[in-house]
Design a protein around this motif. Structure first.
Motif, PDB file in Angstrom:
ATOM      1  N   GLN A   1      -2.629  15.077 -26.045  1.00  0.00           N
ATOM      2  CA  GLN A   1      -1.151  15.069 -26.596  1.00  0.00           C
ATOM      3  C   GLN A   1      -0.724  13.923 -27.431  1.00  0.00           C
ATOM      4  O   GLN A   1       0.020  14.240 -28.310  1.00  0.00           O
ATOM      5  CB  GLN A   1       0.114  15.013 -25.135  1.00  0.00           C
ATOM      6  CG  GLN A   1       0.213  16.233 -24.343  1.00  0.00           C
ATOM      7  CD  GLN A   1       1.145  16.064 -23.453  1.00  0.00           C
ATOM      8  OE1 GLN A   1       1.884  15.109 -23.384  1.00  0.00           O
ATOM      9  NE2 GLN A   1       1.350  17.019 -22.520  1.00  0.00           N
ATOM     10  N   VAL A   2      -1.490  12.970 -27.301  1.00  0.00           N
ATOM     11  CA  VAL A   2      -1.205  11.586 -28.410  1.00  0.00           C
ATOM     12  C   VAL A   2      -1.892  12.247 -29.857  1.00  0.00           C
ATOM     13  O   VAL A   2      -1.001  11.923 -30.664  1.00  0.00           O
ATOM     14  CB  VAL A   2      -2.071  10.596 -28.055  1.00  0.00           C
ATOM     15  CG1 VAL A   2      -1.827   9.338 -28.922  1.00  0.00           C
ATOM     16  CG2 VAL A   2      -1.328   9.935 -26.837  1.00  0.00           C
ATOM     17  N   GLU A   3      -2.923  12.740 -29.800  1.00  0.00           N
ATOM     18  CA  GLU A   3      -3.318  13.076 -30.805  1.00  0.00           C
ATOM     19  C   GLU A   3      -2.649  14.377 -31.470  1.00  0.00           C
ATOM     20  O   GLU A   3      -2.378  14.503 -32.905  1.00  0.00           O
ATOM     21  CB  GLU A   3      -4.865  13.943 -30.757  1.00  0.00           C
ATOM     22  CG  GLU A   3      -5.943  12.836 -30.423  1.00  0.00           C
ATOM     23  CD  GLU A   3      -7.178  13.483 -30.043  1.00  0.00           C
ATOM     24  OE1 GLU A   3      -8.197  12.732 -30.036  1.00  0.00           O
ATOM     25  OE2 GLU A   3      -7.122  14.356 -29.461  1.00  0.00           O
ATOM     26  N   ALA A   4      -2.402  15.400 -30.631  1.00  0.00           N
ATOM     27  CA  ALA A   4      -1.432  16.661 -31.193  1.00  0.00           C
ATOM     28  C   ALA A   4       0.058  15.827 -31.726  1.00  0.00           C
ATOM     29  O   ALA A   4       0.611  16.409 -33.135  1.00  0.00           O
ATOM     30  CB  ALA A   4      -0.962  17.400 -30.022  1.00  0.00           C
ATOM     31  N   ALA A   5       0.498  15.184 -30.956  1.00  0.00           N
ATOM     32  CA  ALA A   5       1.978  14.671 -31.456  1.00  0.00           C
ATOM     33  C   ALA A   5       1.802  13.740 -32.780  1.00  0.00           C
ATOM     34  O   ALA A   5       2.773  13.968 -33.657  1.00  0.00           O
ATOM     35  CB  ALA A   5       2.245  13.509 -30.387  1.00  0.00           C
ATOM     36  N   ARG A   6       0.698  13.167 -32.915  1.00  0.00           N
ATOM     37  CA  ARG A   6       0.530  12.576 -34.386  1.00  0.00           C
ATOM     38  C   ARG A   6       0.464  13.609 -35.399  1.00  0.00           C
ATOM     39  O   ARG A   6       1.047  13.353 -36.366  1.00  0.00           O
ATOM     40  CB  ARG A   6      -0.759  11.652 -34.274  1.00  0.00           C
ATOM     41  CG  ARG A   6      -1.056  10.796 -35.592  1.00  0.00           C
ATOM     42  CD  ARG A   6      -2.338  10.080 -35.476  1.00  0.00           C
ATOM     43  NE  ARG A   6      -2.032   9.141 -34.056  1.00  0.00           N
ATOM     44  CZ  ARG A   6      -3.325   9.227 -33.158  1.00  0.00           C
ATOM     45  NH1 ARG A   6      -4.197   9.929 -33.539  1.00  0.00           N
ATOM     46  NH2 ARG A   6      -3.188   8.705 -32.092  1.00  0.00           N
TER      47      ARG A   6
ATOM     48  N   ASP B   1       6.777  11.924 -31.139  1.00  0.00           N
ATOM     49  CA  ASP B   1       6.305  11.026 -30.324  1.00  0.00           C
ATOM     50  C   ASP B   1       5.679  11.684 -29.089  1.00  0.00           C
ATOM     51  O   ASP B   1       6.074  13.021 -29.093  1.00  0.00           O
ATOM     52  CB  ASP B   1       7.074   9.899 -30.148  1.00  0.00           C
ATOM     53  CG  ASP B   1       8.332  10.384 -29.476  1.00  0.00           C
ATOM     54  OD1 ASP B   1       8.521  11.325 -28.619  1.00  0.00           O
ATOM     55  OD2 ASP B   1       9.502   9.787 -29.773  1.00  0.00           O
ATOM     56  N   GLN B   2       4.667  11.224 -28.398  1.00  0.00           N
ATOM     57  CA  GLN B   2       3.962  11.805 -27.377  1.00  0.00           C
ATOM     58  C   GLN B   2       5.107  12.517 -26.296  1.00  0.00           C
ATOM     59  O   GLN B   2       4.992  13.286 -25.842  1.00  0.00           O
ATOM     60  CB  GLN B   2       3.003  11.142 -26.865  1.00  0.00           C
ATOM     61  CG  GLN B   2       2.168  11.727 -25.511  1.00  0.00           C
ATOM     62  CD  GLN B   2       2.823  11.534 -24.372  1.00  0.00           C
ATOM     63  OE1 GLN B   2       3.515  10.490 -24.142  1.00  0.00           O
ATOM     64  NE2 GLN B   2       2.608  12.405 -23.516  1.00  0.00           N
ATOM     65  N   PRO B   3       6.053  11.426 -25.948  1.00  0.00           N
ATOM     66  CA  PRO B   3       7.064  11.921 -24.744  1.00  0.00           C
ATOM     67  C   PRO B   3       7.668  13.133 -24.960  1.00  0.00           C
ATOM     68  O   PRO B   3       7.877  13.900 -24.320  1.00  0.00           O
ATOM     69  CB  PRO B   3       7.829  10.668 -25.030  1.00  0.00           C
ATOM     70  CG  PRO B   3       7.087   9.492 -25.016  1.00  0.00           C
ATOM     71  CD  PRO B   3       6.077  10.064 -26.211  1.00  0.00           C
TER      72      PRO B   3
ATOM     73  N   LEU C   1       8.445  18.965 -24.532  1.00  0.00           N
ATOM     74  CA  LEU C   1       8.472  20.277 -25.397  1.00  0.00           C
ATOM     75  C   LEU C   1       7.821  21.229 -24.722  1.00  0.00           C
ATOM     76  O   LEU C   1       7.875  22.317 -24.260  1.00  0.00           O
ATOM     77  CB  LEU C   1       7.947  20.151 -26.850  1.00  0.00           C
ATOM     78  CG  LEU C   1       7.644  21.369 -27.463  1.00  0.00           C
ATOM     79  CD1 LEU C   1       9.221  22.110 -27.675  1.00  0.00           C
ATOM     80  CD2 LEU C   1       7.313  21.149 -29.006  1.00  0.00           C
ATOM     81  N   LEU C   2       6.512  20.869 -24.317  1.00  0.00           N
ATOM     82  CA  LEU C   2       5.200  21.778 -23.692  1.00  0.00           C
ATOM     83  C   LEU C   2       5.752  21.983 -22.144  1.00  0.00           C
ATOM     84  O   LEU C   2       5.238  22.764 -21.446  1.00  0.00           O
ATOM     85  CB  LEU C   2       4.183  20.818 -23.714  1.00  0.00           C
ATOM     86  CG  LEU C   2       3.318  20.540 -25.238  1.00  0.00           C
ATOM     87  CD1 LEU C   2       2.245  19.787 -25.068  1.00  0.00           C
ATOM     88  CD2 LEU C   2       3.175  21.916 -25.706  1.00  0.00           C
TER      89      LEU C   2
END
Length: 117
Positions: free
Chosen positions: A55-60, A65-67, A72-73
């Protein structure tokens, strides 16, 4: 929409089968939009999984931001537009095509459909 209370452990729950949208069956006024957003979020989730992203990579990649991506997911889409969802799919490398169909001969109201391939 009827008020709902949380279910406690051991409590029986009634289930009602529906042939249409679960959102419409639950009485949401904006059920059609919720259904479309749900389809797009499913495509986002599947794309993240297929690419092996955290999620961190996708958010970037999608500039969130990851939260926010996590919310959303998990289906929290009220504050996010269809345009933003399509932009997220584009950032993840997915094409999004919008096709405007013909007007119905009977003058009925048009509808918006989402098809994920």
């Amino acid at each position: 929409m009827a008020e709902r209370k949380p279910v406690t452990k051991g409590e029986e729950v009634s289930v009602e089968r529906t042939s249409g949208s679960v959102f419409a069956a639950l009485g949401y006024e904006d059920s059609e939009e919720m259904e479309r957003k749900s389809e797009l979020v499913s495509a986002i989730s599947e794309t993240i999984r297929a690419k092996g992203l955290s999620q961190v990579e996708a958010a970037r990649i999608v500039n969130l931001d990851q939260p926010t991506l996590s919310k959303l997911l998990r289906g929290r889409t009220r504050s996010i537009s269809m345009d933003k969802l399509t932009a997220i799919l584009n950032a993840l490398g997915r094409d999004v095509t919008i096709i405007v169909g013909r007007m119905p001969a009977d003058g009925a109201k048009g509808r918006t459909l989402v098809e994920v391939r």
